[in-house]
Write a protein that holds these residues in place. Sequence first.
Motif, PDB file in Angstrom:
ATOM      1  N   GLY A 193     127.373  35.181  75.344  1.00 30.54           N
ATOM      2  CA  GLY A 193     126.995  36.472  74.826  1.00 30.54           C
ATOM      3  C   GLY A 193     125.633  36.504  74.166  1.00 30.54           C
ATOM      4  O   GLY A 193     125.307  37.508  73.520  1.00 30.54           O
ATOM      5  N   ARG A 194     124.832  35.415  74.329  1.00 30.58           N
ATOM      6  CA  ARG A 194     123.496  35.348  73.711  1.00 30.58           C
ATOM      7  C   ARG A 194     122.458  35.200  74.818  1.00 30.58           C
ATOM      8  O   ARG A 194     122.674  34.506  75.812  1.00 30.58           O
ATOM      9  N   ASN A 232     119.218  38.775  68.445  1.00 37.45           N
ATOM     10  CA  ASN A 232     120.533  38.554  69.059  1.00 37.45           C
ATOM     11  C   ASN A 232     121.658  38.751  68.065  1.00 37.45           C
ATOM     12  O   ASN A 232     122.725  39.269  68.404  1.00 37.45           O
ATOM     13  N   ASN A 233     121.418  38.310  66.829  1.00 40.12           N
ATOM     14  CA  ASN A 233     122.442  38.493  65.794  1.00 40.12           C
ATOM     15  C   ASN A 233     122.687  39.978  65.542  1.00 40.12           C
ATOM     16  O   ASN A 233     123.828  40.430  65.390  1.00 40.12           O
ATOM     17  N   HIS A 236     124.594  41.398  68.396  1.00 39.73           N
ATOM     18  CA  HIS A 236     126.004  41.015  68.322  1.00 39.73           C
ATOM     19  C   HIS A 236     126.744  41.875  67.307  1.00 39.73           C
ATOM     20  O   HIS A 236     127.899  42.283  67.543  1.00 39.73           O
ATOM     21  N   GLU A 237     126.091  42.147  66.180  1.00 37.29           N
ATOM     22  CA  GLU A 237     126.717  43.005  65.172  1.00 37.29           C
ATOM     23  C   GLU A 237     126.966  44.412  65.724  1.00 37.29           C
ATOM     24  O   GLU A 237     128.010  45.021  65.468  1.00 37.29           O
ATOM     25  N   GLU A 239     127.467  45.160  68.833  1.00 36.75           N
ATOM     26  CA  GLU A 239     128.575  45.061  69.797  1.00 36.75           C
ATOM     27  C   GLU A 239     129.915  45.029  69.098  1.00 36.75           C
ATOM     28  O   GLU A 239     130.903  45.594  69.588  1.00 36.75           O
TER      29      GLU A 239
END
Length: 793
Positions: A193-194, A232-233, A236-237, A239
């Motif tokens: 996922g990254r 990316n962090n 992800h948050e 998402e």
Amino acid sequence: MNSKVLKTLEYEKIIDQLVNCAGSLLGKELCKHLVPSSDIEEIRTMQHETSLALARIYQKGSLSFSGVYDIRGSLKRLEVGSILSTQELLHISKMLDVCSRAKSYDRKDNDEAESDTLDVMFQALQPLAPLAGEIRRCILSEDEISDDASPTLKSIRRSIGQMNDKVHAQLTSMVNGSARTYLQDAVITMRNGRYCLPVKAEYRSQVQGMIHDQSSTGSTLFIEPMAVLKLNNELHELELKEEKEIEVILSTLSSRAAAELEPLETNLELLTRLDFIFARAQLSRSYNGSEPIFNQKGIINIKKGRHPLLDKKKAVPIDIRLGKEFELLIITGPNTGGKTVSLKTVGLFTLMGQSGLHIPAFDQSELAVFDDVFADIGDEQSIEQSLSTFSSHMTNIVNILAKATPRSLVLFDELCAGTDPTEGAALAIAILSNLHRQGIRTMATTHYSELKVFALTTPGVENGCCEFNVETLSPTYHLLIGIPGKSNAFAISSKLGLDDYIIEEAKGNLSQQDEDFESLLADLENSRVTIAKEQDEINHYKQEIEQLKSRLEQKQESLDASRERILREANEQAHKILRDAKEYADTTIKNFNKFGKASIDSRAMEQERNRLREKMSGVEKKLAIKPAKAKAAKQLQPKDLHIGDSVKVLSLNLKGTISTLPNAKGDLFVQMGIMRSQVNIRDLELIPDVETANPRTTRTGTGKIKISKSASVSTEINLLGKTVDEALAELDKYLDDAYISHMPSVRVVHGKGTGALRKAVHNYLRKQKHVESYRLGEFGEGDAGVTIVTFKK
């Protein structure tokens, strides 16, 4: 119903066809577990439902239930407050779509139409359009939630898109920049996922970042650069926020569905039931089935029945009856003649009918309700149990005899075959007699002649046979009840080439009784064929007679209708002609009265006469039957006519006096009262003069008087302003002139005044012999100021 007979009669194949007709999994489950019932009310209800559904299919087409899923588990989860998945919610939405489609399918054009059982079920459906619409708006597919499902989700996805763009821009700059030499491929990949870059292992230290994966050879490392780590962090948050918002949306939709839990359960149950009913109707349509009539008297009467598993284009319809005149039917005939098919048809129709299925037979076919059906059909040999064919069959027969009751149907194929014929026939007769004494409906096939005799000599037992064409060595598959069949072994063997001397020797081995019996059967068969042909001819003549009768009735109805129409039209036309004639006559009288009041205008009078003649000619042309013209005693010639002769104008039916002699065309003028008209000599009839009969018709010099008087005398005399003596003198002369001119009546105008002149006129008229009658004028004629005088003829 015992399960063995279902397999023996191939009922399971019918169920397989029924399952294929259902559209939903739950409907297919109901079809798969359908078994015959012995409750006559339940049977009739199911049959009626099948008929109602079949009528709708013929009228409106098929109804699909393919969107009905098994959502019973989802409904249980809603009951305990669980959140449903996108797939479960979509299944609920699709079921509601089917529900809405079903409601539209059964919508009636006429609100006054009588409702039936299926109408009640359709009306109980609740499409729940708001819930279905909300699910479709929020969920696009099992893997996709719409951006418009909620404003929050739309905002989060917009942010995710922007963050993705930033990450790609950053990584793209690195791929196209100085890091290009360190990369295995100039691509951006994703691991766990990254977003990562594929870096060669030897340049690990040149690219700062977190290693997420490596290739199988270890030569490539998938590194998330430090430059995009923070991006990316954040991605992800976002998402995670998206997932939480989706859960909120699914939770909201689940709550709305839970609020409609009871209607959803009702809809699922009704749609499943309707799918089951319409599957039975679709199956009936596939083999052109009909609803049988059920009874509890053990009566079977199948009309033109076809085995449903045979090709309907090739299957020969058969008529079978049992239970009314006889309770036991023994069918004989050669092999492959259709005996077994006849048995299976009766048994399978019984199973199908008691399952609520239509049967492929004509309308008004009858079936009986049986508690159980027993069948001993086919090769029952069992190697595992070391049983022969006869032993296996006998084991089955023993079981049947132990369980059969008067409410059972028993079917035997080749009863007691496979053993000594003499013993087998005796045993078969004993078994059938036992069943017959109990009143059990039984059908059996056999080759034994003894059973044929048993059927002929036992009340309540009937023979039947499957017809066989010896000439073509082929069966016709027609079942004939009341006639025992022949095995035709000798005939078949001869046709197949067996030597005649062998066949003759075989016939010699038959006993005289057997030979006589076979001859009797042959005679019966010949008689049956002859009767059948004669019956066909009689039926053909009956059909012709019925057709002729029908055509005659139709012709008579058509004639009656035409006669009524013609009479009606004729009456209407006659009424119209009379009305027109009256109006025209009134107008003509007024015109002639007008001519009489003033000086005579001959031209105007002639024009008026021509119009009258044209009117009459036009009416005559319209008549279907022309008025018969009176024929003269002889055709007049110009030399026969003289000026002053009395004639009759045939077309006008008026009398007159000749004014001129005929011209070259035969035309001449005739004076008819105050009218002078031109007519043709062919339209005249000479009236003989009778001097003694009429003082007005004298030969010498009278013609001239008639002409002069006819040309000058008016139809009325005006006595106003005159004294009584003056008036009576003028009236006396006027009446003589009018009478000589053949006027039927005249009009005397004396006025009202004191009434003295009127009284004097009436006293004078009373004494005149040539006056028939007189009266005061009516309304429109001058009232009391006028007297109408009528002359004697």
